[in-house]
Structure formats: C-alpha cells, structure tokens
Design an enzyme around this catalytic site. Structure first.
Site, mmCIF file in Angstrom:
data_model
loop_
_atom_site.group_PDB
_atom_site.id
_atom_site.type_symbol
_atom_site.label_atom_id
_atom_site.label_comp_id
_atom_site.label_asym_id
_atom_site.label_seq_id
_atom_site.Cartn_x
_atom_site.Cartn_y
_atom_site.Cartn_z
ATOM 1 N N TYR A 1 1.040 -1.204 -0.072
ATOM 2 C CA TYR A 1 -0.154 0.190 -0.457
ATOM 3 C C TYR A 1 0.422 1.220 0.347
ATOM 4 C CZ TYR A 1 -3.632 -3.565 0.762
ATOM 5 O OH TYR A 1 -4.810 -4.074 0.769
ATOM 6 N N SER A 2 0.824 2.083 -0.870
ATOM 7 C CA SER A 2 0.920 3.257 -0.889
ATOM 8 C C SER A 2 1.086 4.500 0.313
ATOM 9 C CB SER A 2 0.617 3.902 -2.237
ATOM 10 O OG SER A 2 0.943 3.927 -3.514
ATOM 11 N N CYS B 1 -0.171 8.043 -10.536
ATOM 12 C CA CYS B 1 -0.337 6.414 -9.703
ATOM 13 C C CYS B 1 -1.100 5.790 -9.757
ATOM 14 C CB CYS B 1 -0.072 7.104 -7.682
ATOM 15 S SG CYS B 1 -0.362 5.482 -7.124
ATOM 16 N N GLU C 1 3.895 4.251 -11.086
ATOM 17 C CA GLU C 1 3.560 3.195 -10.294
ATOM 18 C C GLU C 1 1.929 3.761 -10.948
ATOM 19 O OE1 GLU C 1 6.346 2.840 -6.477
ATOM 20 O OE2 GLU C 1 3.473 2.887 -5.758
ATOM 21 N N TYR D 1 -0.581 0.228 -11.066
ATOM 22 C CA TYR D 1 -1.027 -1.557 -10.698
ATOM 23 C C TYR D 1 -2.896 -1.870 -10.863
ATOM 24 C CZ TYR D 1 -1.348 -5.845 -8.544
ATOM 25 O OH TYR D 1 -1.415 -7.042 -8.051
HETATM 26 C C1 LIG Z 1 2.839 -0.848 -5.115
HETATM 27 C C2 LIG Z 1 1.598 -1.076 -5.098
HETATM 28 C C3 LIG Z 1 1.098 0.242 -4.041
HETATM 29 C C4 LIG Z 1 -0.823 -0.176 -3.421
HETATM 30 N N1 LIG Z 1 -1.816 0.905 -3.163
HETATM 31 C C5 LIG Z 1 -2.233 0.739 -2.933
HETATM 32 C C6 LIG Z 1 -3.387 2.134 -2.128
HETATM 33 O O1 LIG Z 1 -2.739 2.440 -1.644
HETATM 34 N N2 LIG Z 1 -4.584 1.775 -1.588
HETATM 35 C C7 LIG Z 1 -5.256 0.368 -2.293
HETATM 36 O O2 LIG Z 1 -6.566 0.455 -1.994
HETATM 37 N N3 LIG Z 1 -4.388 -0.041 -2.948
HETATM 38 C C8 LIG Z 1 -3.121 -0.503 -2.759
HETATM 39 N N4 LIG Z 1 -2.553 -1.698 -4.068
HETATM 40 C C9 LIG Z 1 -3.666 -2.683 -4.207
HETATM 41 C C10 LIG Z 1 -3.204 -3.474 -2.983
HETATM 42 O O3 LIG Z 1 -1.834 -3.905 -2.977
HETATM 43 C C11 LIG Z 1 -4.013 -4.914 -3.494
HETATM 44 O O4 LIG Z 1 -3.779 -5.486 -4.428
HETATM 45 C C12 LIG Z 1 -5.474 -4.394 -3.016
HETATM 46 O O5 LIG Z 1 -5.951 -3.748 -2.028
HETATM 47 C C13 LIG Z 1 -6.579 -6.052 -3.024
HETATM 48 O O6 LIG Z 1 -6.044 -6.618 -1.914
HETATM 49 P P1 LIG Z 1 -6.357 -8.048 -1.802
HETATM 50 O O7 LIG Z 1 -5.907 -8.639 -0.444
HETATM 51 O O8 LIG Z 1 -8.011 -6.707 -0.801
HETATM 52 O O9 LIG Z 1 -7.270 -8.303 -2.906
HETATM 53 P P2 LIG Z 1 -6.719 -10.112 -2.726
HETATM 54 O O10 LIG Z 1 -7.380 -10.765 -2.067
HETATM 55 O O11 LIG Z 1 -5.467 -10.419 -2.958
HETATM 56 O O12 LIG Z 1 -8.047 -10.421 -4.507
HETATM 57 C C14 LIG Z 1 -7.098 -9.255 -5.629
HETATM 58 C C15 LIG Z 1 -7.638 -10.733 -6.469
HETATM 59 O O13 LIG Z 1 -8.876 -10.567 -7.156
HETATM 60 C C16 LIG Z 1 -9.422 -10.902 -8.799
HETATM 61 N N5 LIG Z 1 -9.938 -9.558 -8.995
HETATM 62 C C17 LIG Z 1 -9.760 -8.752 -8.315
HETATM 63 N N6 LIG Z 1 -10.909 -7.145 -8.556
HETATM 64 C C18 LIG Z 1 -10.928 -8.547 -9.759
HETATM 65 C C19 LIG Z 1 -12.326 -8.693 -10.170
HETATM 66 N N7 LIG Z 1 -13.723 -7.697 -10.836
HETATM 67 N N8 LIG Z 1 -12.955 -9.569 -11.033
HETATM 68 C C20 LIG Z 1 -12.458 -10.574 -10.727
HETATM 69 N N9 LIG Z 1 -11.590 -10.656 -9.920
HETATM 70 C C21 LIG Z 1 -10.686 -9.516 -9.408
HETATM 71 C C22 LIG Z 1 -7.678 -10.476 -9.364
HETATM 72 O O14 LIG Z 1 -7.632 -12.299 -9.141
HETATM 73 C C23 LIG Z 1 -6.374 -9.700 -7.983
HETATM 74 O O15 LIG Z 1 -5.413 -10.883 -7.724
HETATM 75 C C24 LIG Z 1 -1.576 -1.260 -4.112
HETATM 76 C C25 LIG Z 1 -0.440 -1.878 -5.296
HETATM 77 C C26 LIG Z 1 1.124 -2.141 -5.355
HETATM 78 C C27 LIG Z 1 1.873 -3.195 -5.918
HETATM 79 N N1 LIG Z 2 1.790 2.233 -5.774
HETATM 80 C C1 LIG Z 2 0.683 2.326 -7.134
HETATM 81 O O1 LIG Z 2 0.530 0.832 -7.615
HETATM 82 C C2 LIG Z 2 -0.960 2.037 -6.183
HETATM 83 C C3 LIG Z 2 -1.195 2.728 -5.960
HETATM 84 C C4 LIG Z 2 -2.533 2.962 -4.471
HETATM 85 C C5 LIG Z 2 -3.397 2.491 -5.800
HETATM 86 N N2 LIG Z 2 -3.337 1.568 -7.143
HETATM 87 C C6 LIG Z 2 -4.164 1.106 -7.924
HETATM 88 O O2 LIG Z 2 -5.080 1.827 -8.060
HETATM 89 C C7 LIG Z 2 -6.197 1.492 -8.319
HETATM 90 C C8 LIG Z 2 -7.346 2.153 -7.730
HETATM 91 O O3 LIG Z 2 -8.532 1.673 -8.267
HETATM 92 P P1 LIG Z 2 -9.537 2.703 -7.142
HETATM 93 O O4 LIG Z 2 -10.470 1.722 -7.096
HETATM 94 O O5 LIG Z 2 -9.289 2.931 -6.024
HETATM 95 O O6 LIG Z 2 -10.367 3.866 -8.765
HETATM 96 P P2 LIG Z 2 -11.461 4.559 -8.494
HETATM 97 O O7 LIG Z 2 -12.218 4.706 -7.500
HETATM 98 O O8 LIG Z 2 -12.553 3.257 -8.912
HETATM 99 O O9 LIG Z 2 -10.964 5.326 -9.345
HETATM 100 C C9 LIG Z 2 -10.880 5.129 -10.925
HETATM 101 C C10 LIG Z 2 -10.818 6.387 -11.831
HETATM 102 O O10 LIG Z 2 -10.402 5.826 -12.877
HETATM 103 C C11 LIG Z 2 -10.870 5.857 -14.131
HETATM 104 N N3 LIG Z 2 -10.412 5.154 -15.259
HETATM 105 C C12 LIG Z 2 -10.906 3.329 -15.392
HETATM 106 N N4 LIG Z 2 -10.089 2.972 -15.975
HETATM 107 C C13 LIG Z 2 -9.268 4.178 -16.552
HETATM 108 C C14 LIG Z 2 -8.241 4.155 -17.831
HETATM 109 N N5 LIG Z 2 -8.231 3.512 -18.833
HETATM 110 N N6 LIG Z 2 -7.969 5.891 -17.640
HETATM 111 C C15 LIG Z 2 -8.148 6.862 -16.799
HETATM 112 N N7 LIG Z 2 -8.969 6.667 -15.775
HETATM 113 C C16 LIG Z 2 -9.900 5.388 -16.022
HETATM 114 C C17 LIG Z 2 -12.514 5.358 -13.426
HETATM 115 O O11 LIG Z 2 -13.311 5.457 -14.779
HETATM 116 P P3 LIG Z 2 -14.438 4.598 -14.580
HETATM 117 O O12 LIG Z 2 -14.862 3.832 -12.936
HETATM 118 O O13 LIG Z 2 -15.747 5.545 -14.647
HETATM 119 O O14 LIG Z 2 -13.871 3.070 -15.922
HETATM 120 C C18 LIG Z 2 -12.561 6.077 -12.401
HETATM 121 O O15 LIG Z 2 -12.676 7.383 -12.492
HETATM 122 C C19 LIG Z 2 -6.513 0.452 -7.402
HETATM 123 O O16 LIG Z 2 -6.049 -1.025 -8.932
HETATM 124 C C20 LIG Z 2 -4.936 0.208 -6.575
HETATM 125 O O17 LIG Z 2 -4.419 -1.085 -6.818
HETATM 126 C C21 LIG Z 2 -2.136 1.173 -7.096
#
Ligand SMILES: Cc1cc2nc3c(=O)[nH]c(=O)nc-3n(C[C@H](O)[C@H](O)[C@H](O)COP(=O)(O)OP(=O)(O)OC[C@H]3O[C@@H](n4cnc5c(N)ncnc54)[C@H](O)[C@@H]3O)c2cc1C
Ligand SMILES: NC(=O)c1ccc[n+]([C@@H]2O[C@H](COP(=O)([O-])OP(=O)(O)OC[C@H]3O[C@@H](n4cnc5c(N)ncnc54)[C@H](OP(=O)(O)O)[C@@H]3O)[C@@H](O)[C@H]2O)c1
Length: 366
Positions: free
Chosen positions: A147-148, A324, A364, A366
C-alpha cells in the site's frame, strides 16, 4: 533549530471526521544540491536526416569524471528500505480508521492511521506491506499486500510516530456469480482502532519527491493512487521544514468515478487557498463529467484540455511527472503525450525514456 508545523484537516465523507490539529517539531536533515549542466537531445522533425533539438533533456554533473556516481534528482539520501520483512514484521496499532467516500459512491475508500512509535521510518512516495490476519485456503499465513503511504514522513499527527494509508475495499462478483471480498483490503477497511496490524517495509524509490524545491511537480492519480500525492502535498503545503520550502508548482490531476468519491478534496482545497500560485488542482469525475465531444472525463481527458501547457512544462528540466493508480491510465496518458510530441517532431517513447532516465517520469500503477 526546529520548525513548527500547523495544519487542520478534515475528511470529505458523509460522516466527515477531523484529524487532530497538527503541531510538531521537525529536526531537519541536510540536503545538498549539485550543479547540473545539460546535454542536447537529437530528434526527428519529419525532414530527411532529422536535426539537433533545441529541447534540452538529460543532465550530467559538472564534475564529469566517469567514476563519479550520478547524483539522483530525487530525495534518495538516507532512504530506508525493507527494515521489516515478513519474517520479522513490525506490529503497529490502528489509531484511526475512517471512510472517506460518500455513502452513494461506487465502492468504499478508507483513510487509516497506524502507530509506528517512529520504528518504521519512511519517506514521501514509499509504500509499506501489510500482512492480513488469518490464513489462506492452503492453511498458510496470508501473503503481504503493498500500500502506498498516504501521510508525509512526519505522519498525520506530526510526531513521526504514525503511518497512514488510503485503501479501497475490493469487492467483485466472480464468473460463478459469487461475491468475492479482497482479503487484505477488507481486513484493513474493517480494522478498529486499537487493533494490531502487521507491517513490512518500507519499500520503493520510484515515487520519491524531487529535491528541487522550485520544481514543477505534475501528479496524476486515479482513485487510491492519490496516496503518495497526499503525502507530497502535505510536505509542500501543510508543513514547515528548515531544509525544504516548496516554491515551485504542484499540479494535481485526480480521476474518480463520482463527486462522492473525490478523495481528500477539502484538504486540497485548503492547500489551494494557502498557496494559490503554487498549487493547481484538476478533477476528472468520470461518471458525471464529459468533454466538449461528450466523451467520458478520464484523467487523460482532463489533461488534454491543458495539453499545450503540459507539453511546455515537460520541456523544462525541473519538471517531474508522477503517475499512480490504475494500470489503464498509463496508456491513455501516453496517447496524449504522443500526439503532443509528434507536433514538435519528437518521438514520445524516446523522449519518455530520457525523462525516465533523468528521474522526471515516474510511474507506479497496478
Ligand atoms: C506498489 C503498490 C501500491 C498499492 N497501493 C495501494 C493503495 O494505496 N491503496 C489501495 O487500495 N491499493 C493499493 N494497492 C493494491 C493492493 O496491494 C491490493 O492489491 C489490493 O488492496 C487488493 O488486495 P486484496 O487482498 O483486498 O485482494 P485479493 O484477495 O488479493 O484479491 C485480488 C485478486 O482478486 C482478483 N480480482 C480483483 N478484482 C477482480 C474483478 N473485478 N474480477 C475478477 N477478479 C478480480 C484478482 O485476481 C486480484 O489479483 C497497491 C499495489 C501496489 C503494487
Ligand atoms: N502505487 C501503486 O501502484 C498504487 C497505489 C494506489 C493504488 N493503486 C491501484 O490503483 C487502483 C485505483 O483504483 P480505485 O478503485 O481506487 O479507483 P476508482 O475509485 O475506481 O477510480 C478510478 C478512476 O479511474 C477511471 N478509469 C478507469 N479506467 C481508466 C483508464 N483506462 N484511464 C484513466 N482512467 C480510468 C475510473 O473510471 P470509471 O470507473 O468510470 O471507468 C475512475 O474514475 C487500484 O487498482 C489500486 O490497486 C496502485
């Protein structure tokens, strides 16, 4: 000498909750700046043979000897990674956990603060790992999720003893029509104050802030991708540091589905009030807004409205772009950049490579 820090913050949820007023004392770290000069970049302009560009990109240090290690333009000195690993994690305690999306938002996002007692020293832009309680379907402990970090290095209470996250509760319906809850995100969103939380890290260097306090910092976030930028922006606008006073331009683009899912909106508006000349704020609310062609307002759609300005900024060697959130956003943003670069006869992939090398294009997703 130390500096006092003050910032009052409230969360924009239907059940809006206020964090305590932030007053703290910071011991400054010394940051040294090195002089840079520039090398020119050769690019194509559509004419035979191409030409040498007037756009300056990559930097080399003036103390040129090849053996001298290139100094990073980001705040990398002293950054700690992997202090805590899954085999020796840090056990923190949840101090606060509050929903920050409205009741009618599609999905829930929570802001949470954990105690660290100063034992998990992190920098703005890093992440931590969380190992959820319980066991997986094979009877093994769950794997960590990253998690960031959503708080600045001194934490939401300004005492360097906490770390905050911004977590979206993952709930989806699988192929069999069953509702599945993500393990770690649900564990975190359900955490009650007082509960223990198993933490690893900190990790990550990609998203560290630029050293230059006069830099232009363009931040592109979708949903919870806002986390690292909240931490940047607190440092820039809510805190006072002896060794860092932001005087550049911070430009945040945040994409969310509905206005009820706009994360930390009140905080950002407060920053805008405090520093109108140094902070620009643009939202893309995908399910409520469209552009003039009637297209869905994604972050890249909003950026397109400022295309020329953004491209001009990207030509400066102290502009840093950070992205991000959702993986899908990267391609959309690349497409915008491609078309802009093309007008100047520049190939975006090459240009982006140069930016990345200089630490000016940081992704970054994901
Ligand atoms: C560097 C980094 C930073 C991140 N920062 C954040 C952050 O700040 N906040 C945040 O909320 N998350 C962040 N994430 C994402 C976070 O790490 C988890 O992946 C996320 O919270 C989901 O984990 P979980 O254990 O709840 O789900 P899990 O139990 O691990 O389930 C996830 C799995 O469910 C499946 N899945 C998910 N969605 C669907 C779908 N719609 N249909 C079918 N299958 C699906 C996929 O196989 C996926 O791999 C970050 C990820 C990375 C890599
Ligand atoms: N450091 C990291 O790598 C990091 C840190 C934090 C979060 N994450 C990841 O970031 C994601 C955030 O998801 P969330 O559920 O918090 O977001 P969310 O609340 O669903 O918001 C995402 C927004 O992006 C829009 N969107 C969908 N497809 C897009 C595209 N191709 N280009 C641009 N915008 C698009 C969505 O629009 P519509 O839904 O209306 O289509 C929505 O407005 C998660 O997958 C999380 O794991 C990664």
């Amino acid at each position: 000498m130390a500096a006092a820090v003050t910032a009052a913050v409230s969360f924009p949820s239907s059940k809006s909750t206020s964090l305590p007023t932030r007053i703290s004392v910071i011991s400054p770290e010394r940051i040294t700046f090195k002089k840079f000069n520039t090398v020119h970049y050769r690019y194509r302009d559509g004419s035979a043979g191409g030409r040498v560009g007037s756009i300056v990109r990559a930097q080399v240090t003036t103390e040129a000897p090849a053996k001298v290690e290139k100094e990073s333009k980001k705040m990398e000195e002293g950054v700690i990674v992997n202090k805590f690993k899954p085999k020796n994690p840090y056990i923190g305690r949840c101090l606060l956990n509050t929903k920050i999306t409205g009741d009618d938002a599609p999905g829930e996002t929570w802001h949470m603060v954990f105690s660290t007692e100063g034992e998990v020293p992190y920098r703005e832009g890093q992440s931590i790992g969380v190992i959820p309680d319980g066991i997986d379907k094979n009877g093994k402990p769950h794997k960590l999720r990253l998690y960031s970090i959503a708080s600045s290095a001194i934490g939401d209470f300004g005492d360097s003893k906490t770390v905050s996250l911004c977590v979206k509760r993952l709930v989806y319906t699988n192929d069999k029509g069953e509702v599945v809850k993500g393990v770690c995100s649900n564990f975190l969103c359900d955490l009650k104050p007082g509960a223990d939380v198993t933490i690893t890290g900190p990790v990550g260097k990609e998203m560290l802030m630029p050293k230059d306090p006069n830099a232009t910092v363009v931040m592109l976030a979708t949903g919870t991708g806002i986390a690292p930028f909240r931490s940047f922006l607190w440092k820039m606008f809510f805190e006072k540091h002896e060794d860092y006073k932001f005087n550049g331009l911070a430009w945040l683009f945040l994409g969310v589905p509905t206005s009820s899912s706009l994360l930390y909106k009140e905080e950002f508006e407060k920053m805008k009030e405090k520093a109108p000349d140094n902070f620009r704020l643009d939202f893309a609310v995908s399910r409520e807004q469209t552009n003039e062609k009637g297209e869905k307002m994604y972050i890249q759609t909003r950026m397109a409205q400022y295309a020329e300005e953004l491209w001009e900024l990207l030509k400066k060697d102290n502009t840093f772009v950070y992205m991000c959130g959702l993986k899908g956003m990267e391609q959309g943003i690349d497409e915008i950049m491609e078309s802009l670069a093309e007008r100047d006869g520049i190939t975006w992939v090459d240009y982006k490579r140069q930016l990345k090398k200089a630490g000016q294009w940081n992704v970054e997703v994901y």
